[in-house]
Design a protein around this motif. Structure first.
Motif, PDB file in Angstrom:
ATOM      1  N   THR A 102      40.655  44.439  31.715  1.00 64.12           N
ATOM      2  CA  THR A 102      39.336  44.288  32.318  1.00 64.12           C
ATOM      3  C   THR A 102      39.375  44.676  33.786  1.00 64.12           C
TER       4      THR A 102
ATOM      5  N   GLY B  52      41.717  42.875  27.398  1.00 68.43           N
ATOM      6  CA  GLY B  52      42.465  41.742  27.955  1.00 68.43           C
ATOM      7  C   GLY B  52      42.114  41.562  29.413  1.00 68.43           C
ATOM      8  N   ARG B  53      42.706  40.544  30.013  1.00 66.94           N
ATOM      9  CA  ARG B  53      42.385  40.237  31.398  1.00 66.94           C
ATOM     10  C   ARG B  53      42.768  41.376  32.338  1.00 66.94           C
TER      11      ARG B  53
ATOM     12  N   ARG C 283      35.307  41.847  28.692  1.00 71.48           N
ATOM     13  CA  ARG C 283      36.047  40.888  27.876  1.00 71.48           C
ATOM     14  C   ARG C 283      35.455  40.814  26.473  1.00 71.48           C
TER      15      ARG C 283
ATOM     16  N   ARG D 207      32.525  42.029  34.121  1.00 75.37           N
ATOM     17  CA  ARG D 207      33.764  41.458  33.596  1.00 75.37           C
ATOM     18  C   ARG D 207      33.536  40.872  32.211  1.00 75.37           C
ATOM     19  N   GLN D 208      32.413  40.138  32.091  1.00 70.68           N
ATOM     20  CA  GLN D 208      32.133  39.486  30.810  1.00 70.68           C
ATOM     21  C   GLN D 208      31.929  40.516  29.712  1.00 70.68           C
TER      22      GLN D 208
END
Lengths: 283, 311
Positions: free
Chosen positions: B201, B197-198, B192, B188-189
């Motif tokens: 991701t 974007g969230r 990002r 996830r990191q």
């Protein structure tokens, strides 16, 4: 534009979660709202009467308790054995995955098939007829895999350093199993047992052919031809009839009693079980 | 303890290996458990044998079931089972996986555990209670909803599918959430950090990594739907020999039908005992169900038990 699409996706997922919550609330509200009016002291202290629509559910509750008690007594030693064998005595990871997959498959065996198997073996093979013992053993078989999985997850969530320290002190595998693993996972044993009881209490199909009758049974006094009444079977039979409003009230009352029984059994141990589940996966 | 046993134990002690009673008990009890399930399969195979000898496997694949004339075509029931289960998965998959994304990716940890309690509660409602909700509430609602198709009553394949969708929803949400939560935080990191974007991701990094697990959630849900008996029994109408003219059409869903499980759970099972062919046909049907459900759940759990590499 990108930002709005992303926001839309997150909102959509929230709506899905809201839908699940709505389904849960509607189901609970209907059962509680329609069942409450039927509940009074007499509902718990009197046997059912009339065509089953009147009176209370005393012997249905008693029968269900007898069945789930038998199921627990039969399944728990086997579940402990399976869990210890899978975690301590079978340390090869490839075998672990096969063993767990097999347990999940056993857990998914349709309950009606377990009922029919019991009809062949207990009712006819052993000549027990409909008997509380046959029903209890079948329910035990039904909940065994779930109990074993709950216990395995608890054992796998134990901090690795406990085992390292124990082996480091020179304890044998048996000593580690007894004094560290079993001792430390008593909570898992407890929550697995409650989970099993909750599942067994609600099951209808396994006792359909081998244990339950609709009327004319109290507390069983023997083994052969000694059936019991049971809450889920009571609801199952009544739900197939057409009913009067009074009968409908009785039916919802019985459903609420069953739901409260099942929910209280599973909720007591739920937080611990969820934590162990998380830790065994992502520890 | 006899003297000989004491000597034996003492000898084992000296070599540092005492006979481990717990180990014996663990394997002994495991053996009983495995034998019980193996015995179940053996019982079905043994009891189904007279039917296979008389009619062979193909005896099940006809469209007419009439035990008086010794015809045991089970295709309409297999169709019924597949129809209700696929309706259930089609409804539960988007909602359940969507909710799983919300639980795992959006909710903070505390709230996520609370939500999982709710999901477990939904999973804990006994199937006979779902059946009762289906009989007393859902049936009428479906009858109104399906009025354009002119159903005879609310007991239809669609009712069964709808009820099953609710029943497998907890399985899909819970296992879907497990699959998503197992994706390492580092992925996830990284996504990002690359400027996603969230939501991007989740869609481009997390979901693809969790895809096998999400698929297995659906497989296990499907297995559960195929095997569910009591609730389906109460709302499906239990109408034999409903073989649709067009298999993929939607209209037959507005009619009553029969599934493999509603057949096995019905009174015909009591009646058939004693007639080897008829009984054998029912047990053969059970064996088929057992094989399909066991295969689905083995495959599903095998995938989801995969160790996710830590990043």
């Amino acid at each position: 534009m990108r930002r709005w699409l992303g926001l839309g996706f997150l909102v959509a997922s929230g709506l899905c979660a809201l839908a699940v919550l709505a389904v849960l609330s509607i189901a609970l509200a209907e059962i509680i709202g329609r069942g409450m009016p039927a509940l009074d002291l007499a509902f718990f202290t009197r046997p059912s009467a009339g065509a089953g629509y009147e009176g209370g559910v005393l012997f249905e509750i008693a029968g269900t308790l007898i069945l789930i008690g038998t199921a627990l007594a039969a399944s728990l030693p086997l579940a402990i054995g399976l869990a210890l064998a899978a975690t301590i005595y079978l340390p090869r990871p490839s075998l672990r995955r096969t063993a767990l997959s097999a347990l999940y498959s056993a857990n998914a065996v349709p309950s009606v098939l377990i009922g029919i198997g019991g009809f062949v073996v207990f009712v006819h093979g052993f000549g027990w007829g409909k008997s509380w013992l046959g029903g209890g053993l079948l329910l035990g078989l039904m909940i065994l895999p779930a109990e074993a999985v709950a216990l395995i997850e608890r054992i796998e969530a134990l901090p690795r350093r406990y085992l390292d320290a124990a082996y480091g002190l020179g304890l044998s595998r048996g000593q580690v199993a007894r004094s560290v693993v079993l001792r430390q996972s008593l909570g898992g044993l407890f929550s697995g047992a409650l989970l099993g009881l909750a599942r067994a209490a609600g099951e209808t199909a396994p006792i359909l052919f081998a244990a339950a009758v609709f009327s004319g049974a109290g507390i069983p006094r023997g083994l052969k031809e000694s059936p019991v009444l049971a809450l889920p079977y009571h609801i199952f039979v009544l739900a197939q009839d057409s009913f009067s409003p009074a009968g409908e009230r009785h039916l919802w009352g019985a459903a609420l009693v069953l739901l409260v029984l099942v929910a209280s059994l599973s909720l007591i141990a739920l937080p611990a079980r969820l934590r162990a589940h998380e830790e065994s996966r992502h520890g | 303890m006899s003297f000989a046993a004491e000597r034996l134990a003492a000898g084992a002690e000296r070599r540092g290996r005492r006979p481990d009673a717990l180990r014996l008990a663990a394997f002994g009890f495991s053996a009983i458990a495995i034998a019980a399930f193996a015995g179940l399969i053996a019982v079905f195979a043994f009891e189904a044998w007279p039917f296979f000898r008389a009619q062979g496997l193909t005896g099940l694949f006809g469209v007419r079931w009439s035990f008086r004339s010794e015809r045991f075509g089970a295709l309409p029931m297999i169709y019924g089972s597949l129809a209700v289960s696929l309706v259930a998965v089609a409804l539960a998959a988007p909602i359940g996986l969507g909710a799983a994304v919300f639980l795992s990716e959006v909710l903070p940890r505390r709230a996520r555990i609370a939500a999982k309690v709710g999901v477990e509660l939904l999973a804990g409602i006994p199937s006979v209670v779902y059946g009762l909700l289906g009989v007393l509430l859902l049936r009428d609602a479906v009858a109104r909803l399906l009025r354009p198709f002119d159903p005879i009553s609310g007991d239809t394949l669609a009712t069964g599918g709808l009820l099953l969708a609710v029943m497998i929803l907890p399985t899909v949400v819970s296992l879907g959430d497990d699959a998503l939560a197992a994706v390492p935080r580092g992925q996830r990191q990284a996504a990002r950090a690359l400027g996603l974007g969230r939501a991007e991701t989740i869609l481009r990094a997390v979901v693809p990594a969790a895809l096998p697990g999400l698929g297995s959630a659906l497989l296990l849900g499907l297995g559960r739907a195929l095997g569910e008996t009591i609730a389906v029994f109460l709302v499906i109408g239990r109408q034999d020999n409903q073989w649709p003219e067009r298999l993929l059409a939607l209209e037959p869903l507005a009619r009553a039908g029969q599934t493999v499980t509603s057949k096995l759970g019905g009174s015909e099972t009591f009646l058939a005992y004693g007639d080897p062919t008829h009984w054998g046909a029912l047990l053969a049907l059970g064996l088929l169900l057992l094989a399909v459900v066991a295969a689905l759940s083995f495959a599903g759990s095998w995938v989801s038990l995969r160790k996710v590499p830590r990043a």
